[in-house]
Design a protein around this motif. Structure first.
Motif, mmCIF file in Angstrom:
data_model
loop_
_atom_site.group_PDB
_atom_site.id
_atom_site.type_symbol
_atom_site.label_atom_id
_atom_site.label_comp_id
_atom_site.label_asym_id
_atom_site.label_seq_id
_atom_site.Cartn_x
_atom_site.Cartn_y
_atom_site.Cartn_z
ATOM 1 N N TYR A 23 -3.010 -5.960 -6.252
ATOM 2 C CA TYR A 23 -3.388 -4.806 -5.433
ATOM 3 C C TYR A 23 -4.104 -5.330 -4.181
ATOM 4 C CZ TYR A 23 -4.818 0.022 -4.466
ATOM 5 O OH TYR A 23 -4.983 1.267 -3.895
ATOM 6 N N THR A 27 -3.455 -2.512 0.833
ATOM 7 C CA THR A 27 -2.673 -1.458 0.191
ATOM 8 C C THR A 27 -3.093 -0.082 0.701
ATOM 9 O OG1 THR A 27 -2.369 -2.804 -1.797
ATOM 10 C CG2 THR A 27 -2.050 -0.445 -2.052
ATOM 11 N N ASP A 30 -0.664 1.694 2.844
ATOM 12 C CA ASP A 30 0.613 2.162 2.303
ATOM 13 C C ASP A 30 0.565 3.673 2.049
ATOM 14 O OD1 ASP A 30 1.512 -0.440 2.327
ATOM 15 O OD2 ASP A 30 1.080 -0.797 0.201
ATOM 16 N N GLN A 35 0.785 3.322 -3.086
ATOM 17 C CA GLN A 35 -0.503 2.916 -3.641
ATOM 18 C C GLN A 35 -0.541 3.150 -5.147
ATOM 19 O OE1 GLN A 35 -4.135 4.124 -1.562
ATOM 20 N NE2 GLN A 35 -2.931 4.517 0.279
ATOM 21 N N ILE A 38 1.570 0.522 -6.983
ATOM 22 C CA ILE A 38 0.890 -0.782 -6.994
ATOM 23 C C ILE A 38 -0.284 -0.756 -7.961
ATOM 24 C CG2 ILE A 38 -0.446 -2.391 -5.582
ATOM 25 C CD1 ILE A 38 1.328 -1.470 -3.187
#
Length: 313
Positions: A23, A27, A30, A35, A38
């Motif tokens: 992670y 992130t 995103d 997210q 992930i």
């Protein structure tokens, strides 16, 4: 600037680096869907399994126009002495029943209590106060179902929800027997304390907190809303016995300190402990980092004691 190389030990750095590999810090840029994907993958990578003898059953409660999924953990067939309602972290955007599955299972087996994990609604699909409404509904459901003491426990965003429910239920016929808040965000003053010292901490930054706030509220003004920021409450009397455990290298640590002080000033019972050298999200490090392992034992001991009606602090 804070020198984290001096505060954080090698084991914790290894945990941070492993987390970042699944992670990455960027992130946040995103999409929410990305997210979540992930984050869920990271949670699976850290999943430690269930202790022997623990069973879990996923069901749902329907307090109104929607269902709230719950997962109930039991360590024995006989009725437990207490029940723990657990609210997971994830910034009110991420997580669910699976993200903290092993944490709840271990909390169950180590206390012997029944643990009920609550899959509250997430933003941005469901803006504030949806998560709070679900947390409160889950407590009211538990209060009508169980005769045993009911404890509230949660980490990060879940700690916020646990505290908000404690404030909201003081006048109810049934109220929580205690609350254990793990590195909670409670709406503290971001101009001082850990918000300044640890604004760029590993694992959680001030930017992350602002992002979560904007997503959860949809940009609405929540200043003074105690269901969003329990620290904004003007009255801290008659709250349940409270244990707050925070991480030193975390912008949210001052929230725990301030909350504990407010409970004590109002004549209540509170104990705040800041874990030296630990970072936000360290529950996933409880099997690999000595400091996190010791902290999880403190959390377990606090839950167990409150369930027995004891106050050893």
């Amino acid at each position: 600037m804070t020198d984290y190389r001096k505060l954080i030990d090698a084991e914790t750095w290894a945990f941070i680096e492993r987390t970042d590999s699944y992670y990455p810090p960027d992130t946040i840029d995103d999409t929410i869907a990305q997210q979540r994907e992930i984050y869920d993958r990271m949670c699976r990578e850290f999943f430690a399994g269930y202790p022997q003898g623990v069973t879990a059953k996923t069901t749902a409660i329907e307090p109104g126009d929607h269902a709230i999924a719950i997962r109930t953990y039991r360590a024995e067939e006989k009725p437990a002495e207490a029940v723990v309602l657990y609210f997971h972290g994830g910034g009110f955007i991420l997580g669910g029943l699976d993200s903290h599955d092993d944490v709840c299972a271990e909390l169950c087996t180590r206390t012997g209590y029944e643990v009920v994990s609550v899959d509250y609604r997430l933003a941005p699909e469901h803006l504030h106060p949806a998560a709070f409404d679900d947390a409160l509904a889950a407590f009211e459901w538990a209060a009508g179902r169980y005769e045993q003491p009911i404890l509230l426990c949660g980490d990060s965003a879940g700690g916020n929800l646990a505290a908000a429910v404690s404030h909201a239920t003081r006048g109810h016929k049934r109220h929580p027997a205690g609350q254990v808040l793990i590195y909670p965000g409670l709406g503290g003053d971001q101009s001082k304390g850990s918000y300044v010292t640890h604004a760029e901490a590993p694992m959680l930054t001030l930017r992350d907190l602002e992002f979560s706030k904007d997503i959860r509220t949809g940009g609405a003004d929540v200043s003074g809303d105690i269901t969003y920021m329990p620290l904004k409450d003007a009255d801290f009397a008659n709250l349940p016995p409270t244990v707050i455990i925070t991480a030193q290298c975390d912008p949210l640590s001052s929230d725990g300190e301030a909350y504990g002080a407010r409970v004590l000033a109002a004549g209540g019972k509170a104990w705040w402990f800041e874990e030296p050298g630990l970072v936000h999200g360290y529950l996933r490090a409880r099997h690999s980092v000595g400091r996190a392992r010791a902290s999880f034992s403190r959390i377990v001991d606090a839950v167990a004691a409150l369930g027995r009606g004891e106050w050893p602090w």
